[in-house]
Design a protein around this motif. Structure first.
Motif, PDB file in Angstrom:
ATOM      1  N   HIS A 304       0.846  -1.228   0.068  1.00  0.00           N
ATOM      2  CA  HIS A 304      -0.002  -0.022  -0.001  1.00  0.00           C
ATOM      3  C   HIS A 304       1.001   1.193   0.159  1.00  0.00           C
ATOM      4  O   HIS A 304       0.604   2.129  -0.777  1.00  0.00           O
ATOM      5  CB  HIS A 304      -0.891  -0.107   1.246  1.00  0.00           C
ATOM      6  N   ALA A 305       1.812   1.337   0.971  1.00  0.00           N
ATOM      7  CA  ALA A 305       2.768   2.465   0.990  1.00  0.00           C
ATOM      8  C   ALA A 305       3.485   2.579  -0.253  1.00  0.00           C
ATOM      9  O   ALA A 305       3.788   3.770  -0.665  1.00  0.00           O
ATOM     10  CB  ALA A 305       3.588   2.352   1.994  1.00  0.00           C
ATOM     11  N   LEU A 306       4.047   1.493  -0.810  1.00  0.00           N
ATOM     12  CA  LEU A 306       4.926   1.579  -2.067  1.00  0.00           C
ATOM     13  C   LEU A 306       3.957   2.006  -3.201  1.00  0.00           C
ATOM     14  O   LEU A 306       4.347   3.059  -3.926  1.00  0.00           O
ATOM     15  CB  LEU A 306       5.202   0.200  -2.381  1.00  0.00           C
ATOM     16  N   VAL A 307       2.787   1.795  -3.250  1.00  0.00           N
ATOM     17  CA  VAL A 307       1.882   2.108  -4.341  1.00  0.00           C
ATOM     18  C   VAL A 307       1.421   3.777  -4.288  1.00  0.00           C
ATOM     19  O   VAL A 307       1.355   4.502  -5.153  1.00  0.00           O
ATOM     20  CB  VAL A 307       0.498   1.257  -4.553  1.00  0.00           C
ATOM     21  N   ALA A 308       1.414   3.980  -2.833  1.00  0.00           N
ATOM     22  CA  ALA A 308       0.632   5.327  -2.548  1.00  0.00           C
ATOM     23  C   ALA A 308       1.865   6.370  -2.969  1.00  0.00           C
ATOM     24  O   ALA A 308       1.539   7.498  -3.399  1.00  0.00           O
ATOM     25  CB  ALA A 308       0.486   5.184  -1.075  1.00  0.00           C
ATOM     26  N   ALA A 309       3.008   5.815  -2.715  1.00  0.00           N
ATOM     27  CA  ALA A 309       4.116   6.693  -3.499  1.00  0.00           C
ATOM     28  C   ALA A 309       4.046   7.317  -4.765  1.00  0.00           C
ATOM     29  O   ALA A 309       4.455   8.315  -5.137  1.00  0.00           O
ATOM     30  CB  ALA A 309       5.588   6.259  -2.954  1.00  0.00           C
ATOM     31  N   LYS A 310       3.477   6.309  -5.581  1.00  0.00           N
ATOM     32  CA  LYS A 310       3.290   6.461  -6.966  1.00  0.00           C
ATOM     33  C   LYS A 310       1.808   7.342  -7.354  1.00  0.00           C
ATOM     34  O   LYS A 310       1.831   8.113  -8.168  1.00  0.00           O
ATOM     35  CB  LYS A 310       3.324   5.357  -7.570  1.00  0.00           C
ATOM     36  N   ASP A 311       0.730   6.665  -6.670  1.00  0.00           N
ATOM     37  CA  ASP A 311      -0.538   7.162  -6.643  1.00  0.00           C
ATOM     38  C   ASP A 311      -1.214   6.932  -5.682  1.00  0.00           C
ATOM     39  O   ASP A 311      -1.978   5.841  -5.459  1.00  0.00           O
ATOM     40  CB  ASP A 311      -0.984   6.331  -7.850  1.00  0.00           C
ATOM     41  N   LYS A 312      -1.609   7.853  -4.716  1.00  0.00           N
ATOM     42  CA  LYS A 312      -2.061   7.754  -3.440  1.00  0.00           C
ATOM     43  C   LYS A 312      -3.690   7.094  -3.709  1.00  0.00           C
ATOM     44  O   LYS A 312      -4.079   6.379  -2.940  1.00  0.00           O
ATOM     45  CB  LYS A 312      -1.935   8.830  -2.484  1.00  0.00           C
ATOM     46  N   THR A 313      -4.255   7.935  -4.973  1.00  0.00           N
ATOM     47  CA  THR A 313      -5.637   7.703  -4.798  1.00  0.00           C
ATOM     48  C   THR A 313      -5.811   6.142  -5.041  1.00  0.00           C
ATOM     49  O   THR A 313      -6.856   5.484  -4.838  1.00  0.00           O
ATOM     50  CB  THR A 313      -6.170   8.509  -5.870  1.00  0.00           C
ATOM     51  N   LEU A 314      -5.102   5.668  -6.039  1.00  0.00           N
ATOM     52  CA  LEU A 314      -5.149   4.308  -6.473  1.00  0.00           C
ATOM     53  C   LEU A 314      -4.941   3.336  -5.463  1.00  0.00           C
ATOM     54  O   LEU A 314      -5.501   2.415  -5.160  1.00  0.00           O
ATOM     55  CB  LEU A 314      -4.237   3.904  -7.605  1.00  0.00           C
ATOM     56  N   ALA A 315      -3.774   3.496  -4.361  1.00  0.00           N
ATOM     57  CA  ALA A 315      -3.671   2.824  -3.361  1.00  0.00           C
ATOM     58  C   ALA A 315      -4.911   2.875  -2.565  1.00  0.00           C
ATOM     59  O   ALA A 315      -5.141   1.596  -1.748  1.00  0.00           O
ATOM     60  CB  ALA A 315      -2.261   3.239  -2.631  1.00  0.00           C
ATOM     61  N   ASP A 316      -5.334   3.815  -2.139  1.00  0.00           N
ATOM     62  CA  ASP A 316      -6.307   3.992  -1.200  1.00  0.00           C
ATOM     63  C   ASP A 316      -7.589   3.149  -1.805  1.00  0.00           C
ATOM     64  O   ASP A 316      -8.485   2.673  -1.111  1.00  0.00           O
ATOM     65  CB  ASP A 316      -6.681   5.185  -1.026  1.00  0.00           C
ATOM     66  N   LYS A 317      -7.941   3.257  -3.146  1.00  0.00           N
ATOM     67  CA  LYS A 317      -8.976   2.552  -4.109  1.00  0.00           C
ATOM     68  C   LYS A 317      -8.574   0.967  -3.553  1.00  0.00           C
ATOM     69  O   LYS A 317      -9.787   0.028  -3.393  1.00  0.00           O
ATOM     70  CB  LYS A 317      -8.812   2.890  -5.316  1.00  0.00           C
ATOM     71  N   VAL A 318      -7.404   0.647  -3.937  1.00  0.00           N
ATOM     72  CA  VAL A 318      -7.304  -0.853  -3.576  1.00  0.00           C
ATOM     73  C   VAL A 318      -7.494  -1.150  -2.349  1.00  0.00           C
ATOM     74  O   VAL A 318      -8.212  -2.344  -2.141  1.00  0.00           O
ATOM     75  CB  VAL A 318      -5.898  -1.280  -3.853  1.00  0.00           C
ATOM     76  N   ASP A 319      -7.075  -0.390  -1.269  1.00  0.00           N
ATOM     77  CA  ASP A 319      -7.112  -0.846   0.025  1.00  0.00           C
ATOM     78  C   ASP A 319      -8.785  -0.875   0.556  1.00  0.00           C
ATOM     79  O   ASP A 319      -9.229  -1.753   1.186  1.00  0.00           O
ATOM     80  CB  ASP A 319      -6.589   0.370   0.996  1.00  0.00           C
ATOM     81  N   ALA A 320      -9.565  -0.152  -0.076  1.00  0.00           N
ATOM     82  CA  ALA A 320     -11.029   0.167   0.121  1.00  0.00           C
ATOM     83  C   ALA A 320     -11.503  -0.886  -0.485  1.00  0.00           C
ATOM     84  O   ALA A 320     -12.583  -1.689   0.176  1.00  0.00           O
ATOM     85  CB  ALA A 320     -11.570   1.705  -0.313  1.00  0.00           C
ATOM     86  N   GLY A 321     -11.104  -1.384  -1.511  1.00  0.00           N
ATOM     87  CA  GLY A 321     -11.698  -2.445  -2.227  1.00  0.00           C
ATOM     88  C   GLY A 321     -11.659  -3.721  -1.438  1.00  0.00           C
ATOM     89  O   GLY A 321     -12.488  -4.734  -1.162  1.00  0.00           O
ATOM     90  N   MET A 322     -10.507  -3.912  -0.999  1.00  0.00           N
ATOM     91  CA  MET A 322     -10.190  -5.066  -0.186  1.00  0.00           C
ATOM     92  C   MET A 322     -10.904  -5.297   1.069  1.00  0.00           C
ATOM     93  O   MET A 322     -11.453  -6.261   1.600  1.00  0.00           O
ATOM     94  CB  MET A 322      -8.543  -5.440   0.301  1.00  0.00           C
TER      95      MET A 322
END
Length: 382
Positions: A304-322
């Motif tokens: 999550h942190a690794l992806v958030a460094a590139k695209d926080k909105t996307l990282a949070d979307k993945v997290d919310a989906g899970m």
């Protein structure tokens, strides 16, 4: 006065110091922590399986209804911890690589007549065949021999021995504890021996996986966490479990067939909890966290942190989906074999879980792309 001025000057200097930027999470940080996460997860799966082993040893030493109920309780408890480890599969690691024990541990669906008596055949199975040796090597060799449903070891063989066939619509199997008592049921001694052997084998296999991921050793973990290419394997495993295995093999197949034989833990009616544990295991890896059996929380550098460094909105979307998938799975009513039937209100909750799992897989693919992984495999390995 001078002292007051000095203190004021020091205070001003302290508050004017620049704030040090937090060190960004790297791929290698995530892999190193992943090794910790996997080891802790297998360690808890093994320790709770040993508690199951203790209960089964006590039961077969002096069979009783209370002893059987305690063994069932321990199976259900241990199953919760193993289910979370399924997120560490699908990349040829210690669990399902060449000569890996996955088939011995968790293969299904199971033809129960391959192991013991069933409703229409009292003489069926390994237990009732005096020509079959009672040892771990023999039973392991018989697992999936001449057919993938010929399951003789692992969680579901133990499950069948503890619950028996599930012949009722409103609950799990109702095997009598007297099936393990000499003089009360044919081949009770062989049934006791069989149950002990397959339980011991399960514990041994889980301990072997724990050792393969142990820290400070020249083992699979050491090589895995040192290889940057392993990050793709970590994310791909989540995608495969989300889409192909959990949404597909474990849920959609059962929805399509509406057959009890296609549900994961059909003897104990624990399938709904299997789904929750698998979904939780996926989120554990994504978040880099694991709530351990002793109540402690293991937490560290995450995808999550690794992806958030590139695209926080996307990282949070993945997290919310899970989180949505986990919530949907928790809403599936028991027993699963009734909820999956057409017309049952529970079926819509199962279908909602499938939709959510598919959605989180799509966002995982996007997350992989954000990390420079152009093509993420989400299909089951051949």
């Amino acid at each position: 006065m001078r002292l007051k001025l000095l203190i004021a000057s020091l205070a001003a200097a302290t508050f004017s110091l620049p704030v040090l930027a937090q060190k960004p999470v790297t791929q290698m940080d995530v892999l190193q922590h992943y090794g910790q996460l996997v080891h802790a997860s297998y360690a808890d799966a093994a320790s709770t399986a040993r508690a199951l082993q203790d209960a089964i040893n006590a039961f077969i030493a002096a069979p009783s209804e209370a002893g059987l109920l305690e063994a069932r309780k321990r199976w259900l408890a241990a199953r919760e911890w193993y289910g979370q480890t399924e997120a560490f599969r699908f990349y040829g690691g210690p669990i399902d690589g060449e000569d890996g024990p996955e088939g011995r541990i968790n293969a299904w669906p199971m033809d129960e007549a391959y192991v013991d008596a069933v409703a229409d055949n009292a003489a069926a199975g390994i237990v009732n065949d005096p020509g079959v040796k009672r040892d771990a090597d023999t039973l392991a060799a018989l697992n999936e021999k001449d057919g993938e449903e010929n399951i003789s070891t692992g969680w579901h063989a133990i499950e069948f021995m503890l619950w028996g066939q599930d012949l009722s619509a409103d609950g799990p199997g109702k095997r009598a504890w007297t099936d393990f008592v000499d003089g009360k049921a044919p081949n009770a001694d062989r049934r006791r021996a069989y149950l002990k052997i397959v339980t011991d084998l399960l514990v041994s296999d889980l301990e072997g996986l724990t050792a393969a991921w142990a820290p400070g050793a020249k083992n699979y973990r050491a090589a895995f966490v040192a290889d940057p290419a392993s990050l793709t394997k970590v994310i791909s495993a989540l995608g495969i479990l989300s889409r192909a295995e959990l949404a597909g093999e474990r849920i959609e197949v059962a929805l399509d067939s509406q057959s009890q034989e296609d549900e994961h833990s059909c003897f104990s009616d624990n399938t709904h909890r299997d789904i929750v544990a698998n979904a939780l295991g996926i989120r554990n890896v994504w978040r880099g966290e694991f709530a351990r059996a002793d109540g402690s929380l293991l937490k560290g550098p995450s995808l999550h942190a690794l992806v958030a460094a590139k695209d926080k909105t996307l990282a949070d979307k993945v997290d919310a989906g899970m989180s949505a998938s986990l919530k949907a799975a928790e809403a599936i009513p028991a027993p699963f074999d009734q909820a999956m039937l057409a017309g049952n209100p529970g079926r819509t909750k199962i279908e909602a879980t499938v939709i959510s799992l598919k959605g989180q897989t799509e966002t995982l693919v996007q997350a992989a792309q954000a990390l420079g992984i152009k093509r993420l495999n989400t299909a089951l390995p051949e």
